[in-house]
Design a protein around this motif. Structure first.
Motif, PDB file in Angstrom:
ATOM      1  N   SER A  72       0.832  -1.206   0.000  1.00  0.00           N
ATOM      2  CA  SER A  72       0.000   0.000   0.000  1.00  0.00           C
ATOM      3  C   SER A  72       0.865   1.254   0.000  1.00  0.00           C
ATOM      4  O   SER A  72       0.369   2.343   0.285  1.00  0.00           O
ATOM      5  CB  SER A  72      -0.933  -0.013   1.214  1.00  0.00           C
ATOM      6  N   THR A 407     -14.277  -3.650   4.579  1.00  0.00           N
ATOM      7  CA  THR A 407     -13.181  -2.705   4.757  1.00  0.00           C
ATOM      8  C   THR A 407     -12.330  -2.637   3.489  1.00  0.00           C
ATOM      9  O   THR A 407     -12.180  -3.646   2.782  1.00  0.00           O
ATOM     10  CB  THR A 407     -12.300  -3.068   5.974  1.00  0.00           C
ATOM     11  N   THR A 409      -9.240  -2.384   3.348  1.00  0.00           N
ATOM     12  CA  THR A 409      -7.996  -3.151   3.474  1.00  0.00           C
ATOM     13  C   THR A 409      -8.060  -4.135   4.634  1.00  0.00           C
ATOM     14  O   THR A 409      -8.254  -3.756   5.788  1.00  0.00           O
ATOM     15  CB  THR A 409      -6.752  -2.236   3.579  1.00  0.00           C
ATOM     16  N   VAL A 414      -3.147   1.015   4.707  1.00  0.00           N
ATOM     17  CA  VAL A 414      -3.655   2.178   3.986  1.00  0.00           C
ATOM     18  C   VAL A 414      -2.519   2.869   3.221  1.00  0.00           C
ATOM     19  O   VAL A 414      -2.632   3.149   2.034  1.00  0.00           O
ATOM     20  CB  VAL A 414      -4.321   3.173   4.967  1.00  0.00           C
ATOM     21  N   LYS A 418      -4.230   3.929  -0.328  1.00  0.00           N
ATOM     22  CA  LYS A 418      -5.645   3.973   0.009  1.00  0.00           C
ATOM     23  C   LYS A 418      -6.037   5.158   0.857  1.00  0.00           C
ATOM     24  O   LYS A 418      -7.157   5.225   1.364  1.00  0.00           O
ATOM     25  CB  LYS A 418      -6.021   2.687   0.740  1.00  0.00           C
ATOM     26  N   LYS A 419      -5.100   6.076   1.064  1.00  0.00           N
ATOM     27  CA  LYS A 419      -5.430   7.170   1.979  1.00  0.00           C
ATOM     28  C   LYS A 419      -6.602   8.004   1.477  1.00  0.00           C
ATOM     29  O   LYS A 419      -7.382   8.506   2.288  1.00  0.00           O
ATOM     30  CB  LYS A 419      -4.176   7.980   2.304  1.00  0.00           C
ATOM     31  N   HIS A 421      -9.219   6.903   0.242  1.00  0.00           N
ATOM     32  CA  HIS A 421     -10.475   6.191   0.513  1.00  0.00           C
ATOM     33  C   HIS A 421     -10.771   6.046   2.006  1.00  0.00           C
ATOM     34  O   HIS A 421     -11.846   5.620   2.384  1.00  0.00           O
ATOM     35  CB  HIS A 421     -10.433   4.803  -0.141  1.00  0.00           C
ATOM     36  N   LEU A 422      -9.797   6.393   2.832  1.00  0.00           N
ATOM     37  CA  LEU A 422      -9.991   6.196   4.274  1.00  0.00           C
ATOM     38  C   LEU A 422     -11.177   6.999   4.830  1.00  0.00           C
ATOM     39  O   LEU A 422     -11.930   6.471   5.673  1.00  0.00           O
ATOM     40  CB  LEU A 422      -8.699   6.510   5.034  1.00  0.00           C
ATOM     41  N   GLN A 425     -14.242   5.066   4.582  1.00  0.00           N
ATOM     42  CA  GLN A 425     -14.304   3.955   5.539  1.00  0.00           C
ATOM     43  C   GLN A 425     -14.689   4.462   6.929  1.00  0.00           C
ATOM     44  O   GLN A 425     -15.446   3.833   7.643  1.00  0.00           O
ATOM     45  CB  GLN A 425     -12.925   3.278   5.581  1.00  0.00           C
ATOM     46  N   LEU A 452      -1.549   7.298   5.527  1.00  0.00           N
ATOM     47  CA  LEU A 452      -2.879   7.105   6.140  1.00  0.00           C
ATOM     48  C   LEU A 452      -3.820   8.285   5.896  1.00  0.00           C
ATOM     49  O   LEU A 452      -4.932   8.115   5.449  1.00  0.00           O
ATOM     50  CB  LEU A 452      -2.811   6.869   7.663  1.00  0.00           C
TER      51      LEU A 452
ATOM     52  N   ALA B 183      -7.664  -0.907   8.283  1.00  0.00           N
ATOM     53  CA  ALA B 183      -7.834   0.478   7.832  1.00  0.00           C
ATOM     54  C   ALA B 183      -7.714   1.423   9.025  1.00  0.00           C
ATOM     55  O   ALA B 183      -8.579   1.443   9.897  1.00  0.00           O
ATOM     56  CB  ALA B 183      -9.189   0.643   7.152  1.00  0.00           C
TER      57      ALA B 183
END
Lengths: 455, 455
Positions: A72, A407, A409, A414, A418-419, A421-422, A425, A452, B183
């Motif tokens: 990630s 989730t 991940t 993250v 993926k930050k 998309h956090l 979430q 993150l 996450a």
């Protein structure tokens, strides 16, 4: 800064030449790279602390790195920062057979930890796909899962304590050898999975278990993913929690067979790798029940490993999935969505429909018993138009996952990837809590900043 | 404040008369009490949030309370504060047999949760001694242990998610039904065991397991505590992790026999309650091995429960220990030190020597397999001189425990009773981290202020 680092370390502990920095500019994640000003290789906690104190004084960001197998982008350098690479801190310091614990430096390879446990008749259960090369520190930073997670849980469940260097260079021990401890907040649990943003883990104290007496490995194939998913549901419904229930789709089966030549039926639409472990009598019983359940769900083939060599060979079908897929197209983007087990079959179907809709090749495999899928985009990062479609598809998959109570991940973290998309979430009042904690423990944002979330 | 509370709640949801407040002024902890201004009984999360928003506006501290069985004073009211009692939020909201989860309101009695799981052939493993009266919210706030902890772990290992009301009255969900989720920071793990100082847990999402097929209960007695401790060590060394390994010393055996009349040999110096559970064949094998190990360590008597009624009766010997001891003298102070398993026998001996040195009566029992002891001071709080000796003895036991790599609390929490000792437990740079986290998540110190530590 570099001159001051040279005063702390031997010359062979510092890299500053561009050509030397390149391999530390990326990790296992596609399409992400950055150049650090220097890479340092401390050999003791005191050296780590001295480096952090210096970085704190100079306001230089630090990214901690192990073997760089992250998926990630968590260990991608920060511009004008340094990379602190822990691979030279790789000693197993103690195996305590009375308390069933093992203490190791953070740079120790995870496989070496399980090998050391095995020599005492014990097991370190978390077995991430990367365990032959990834470090235990990286596993702790990401709370890594693995193939035995269904029965044994993840890295968190085996971390009893850790030594950490805090953002100001102070050294702290969190946790101890007690199997129960409720004194104060569980700081170790906050640091597990914090991806190097709160402190630098330098040593870990791990819980071991008695090594299971017996193990049975079964490989089942199916004409239909639905049948594989139903097999998993029926096994759980039969109150069986086997150690492993892993899944490959047809694309993955074919790539693996092409890569590893283990005689997989390439006409099968789905493959399940099922493993039972424990006392010999119970394993035998459990394995038979699982075979019967697979059969009642129209298994195309059932292969039971006759011995441990064959078991390893069958497990290779799953373990080599990522490497096998990575050969197909220039860029391999391995995703990591996880849903409640009951939503798994529908999620697999949804991912297939997304691939079709956007004209993409998405192979799928993963920890079916955990609801943890690894939809893998086989693409080409130089094709901007295709990458746009990949990003659209990924966004749709994340949205679907979150709506299904899942989730973004399950085990990869993250990081950078993926930050964005956090916030989806953590769509309620919990998101600001993440930021508050980071601000309070790393007020100067020195450790892995910008991972993150941004502040 | 009280007038505003009345606007939010029905009259029967608020207590303000001194006589009504008294029962909410103490918990299961000896020698601690305080008077709140009001006790409120919200019935929904929205009511909790409204109360917290009001308290936030009025800067009124809130202490959250379940059944008040706590043993460290964690739910003792704060002066001029209100007590928020969750016992009316006691509904089991869902059992999801596909995902093996249960969702309940925080005020649900823990026994009711396991009963509901049992009705589906499942088990909620954490079984604190108080489970017939304590609430799941209290268990989560204290990360409670139990008698099955050796094999199954503690409350933390079964909390997948929770709804919390934050200090500003916002509502957040932490966690989900995924068995794997990395996450962001694990906020739920930070909140578990935070003793109501970071947020108010209003709902919990719990993981269940298939209920073990068989169970075998064995009661062994010994002439010597050493022999009991060696039996425990030998069982672990034989790679057996039974579900229960509980210990009573002679004082406790005698009190229990006097109280419960189950035919315990009162001349024995130590008693071990051993339970094995799992697949029938494995249980039989494990139980036989444990009996053989007890015999080889000179067991005085061995009694195997013939059926589940007798098993419950034998387990009563351990479950009634606290109640039985509480009858002996006016004040019962139940301690909770935990050491690495290998240090257990030496710790028991040390506690005996401390009792002798200070002329005190300290009974001892606990979770021997977990290294978790409950040295129980049988004393009289009105005897100031004796209480001084109790405090000296306790301090020596805590010092010894910490030096042995142990913890001042294995499962009861810090609350008020142990807050003075927490800095000794966190004797490095980790202590300020606890305070930073509290400051960042509850800047106005509204939730259970003054518990765990002062700011």
């Amino acid at each position: 800064m570099i001159a001051q680092l040279r005063a702390l370390l031997r010359p062979d502990q510092i890299l500053t030449e561009t050509v030397d920095l390149i391999p530390y500019g990326f990790d296992g994640t596609a399409m992400l790279k950055e150049k650090a000003n220097a890479v340092v290789f401390p050999e003791t906690t005191e050296e780590v602390a001295a480096i952090v104190k210096l970085a704190h004084k100079e306001k230089t960001p630090i990214v901690t790195r192990g073997s760089g197998t992250g998926l990630s982008g968590g260990s991608i350098p920060v511009k004008n920062g340094i990379v602190l690479c822990l691979v030279k801190m790789n000693r197993i310091l103690e195996i305590d057979t009375k308390n069933l614990t093992l203490t190791a430096e953070a740079g120790t390879i995870t496989q070496a930890i399980d090998d050391a446990a095995a020599a005492e008749g014990l097991i370190y259960p978390p077995d991430p796909g990367s365990m032959k090369i990834s470090t235990i520190g990286g596993n702790v930073a990401n709370n890594s899962g693995g193939l035995r997670g269904l029965k044994y849980g993840v890295t968190r469940n085996y971390v009893m304590g850790m030594e950490v260097v805090l953002p100001n260079g102070d050294i702290a021990w969190l946790g101890n050898k007690c199997v129960k401890d409720v004194a104060g907040y569980s700081l170790k649990d906050l640091f597990i999975g914090s991806e190097g943003t709160l402190g630098i883990v330098t040593k870990v104290l791990l819980r071991l278990l008695p090594r299971p007496e017996a193990r049975k490995t079964i490989l089942a194939t199916f004409n239909d993913i639905e049948d594989a998913a139903q097999t998993v549901s029926d096994i759980i419904a039969a109150k069986i929690i086997p150690c492993t229930l892993e899944f490959l789709d047809q694309t993955t089966i074919r790539c693996v067979e092409d890569f590893a030549k283990i005689g997989l039926p390439t006409e099968a639409k789905a493959l399940l790798l099922m493993e039972s472990d424990g006392p010999a009598s119970a394993v035998e019983e459990e394995a038979q029940k699982m075979q019967a359940i697979a059969q009642s769900n129209r298994a195309l083939s059932l292969r039971v490993a006759a011995n441990s060599e064959e078991a390893v060979q069958l497990a290779t079908a799953r373990r080599s999935a990522f490497s096998a897929l990575a050969r197909i197209r220039p860029t391999t983007i391995l995703e990591d969505v996880t849903v409640p087990r009951s939503k798994l079959a529908a999620t697999v179907r949804f991912i297939e429909s997304v691939a079709q809709k956007h004209g993409l090749k998405i192979a799928n495999f993963g920890h079916m018993g955990d609801g943890n899928l690894h939809p893998t985009f086989l693409t080409n990062e130089r094709d901007g138009e295709e990458i746009e479609r990949v990003e659209k598809a990924m966004h749709e998959i994340f949205e679907y996952t979150i709506a299904a109570g899942g989730t973004i991940t399950g085990e990869h973290g993250v990081g950078l990837a993926k930050k964005g998309h956090l916030p989806d979430q953590f769509a309620d009042a919990s998101y600001p809590l993440l930021q508050s904690i980071k601000r309070s423990l790393d007020p100067e944002q020195l450790l892995n900043p910008g991972k993150l979330f941004d502040l």
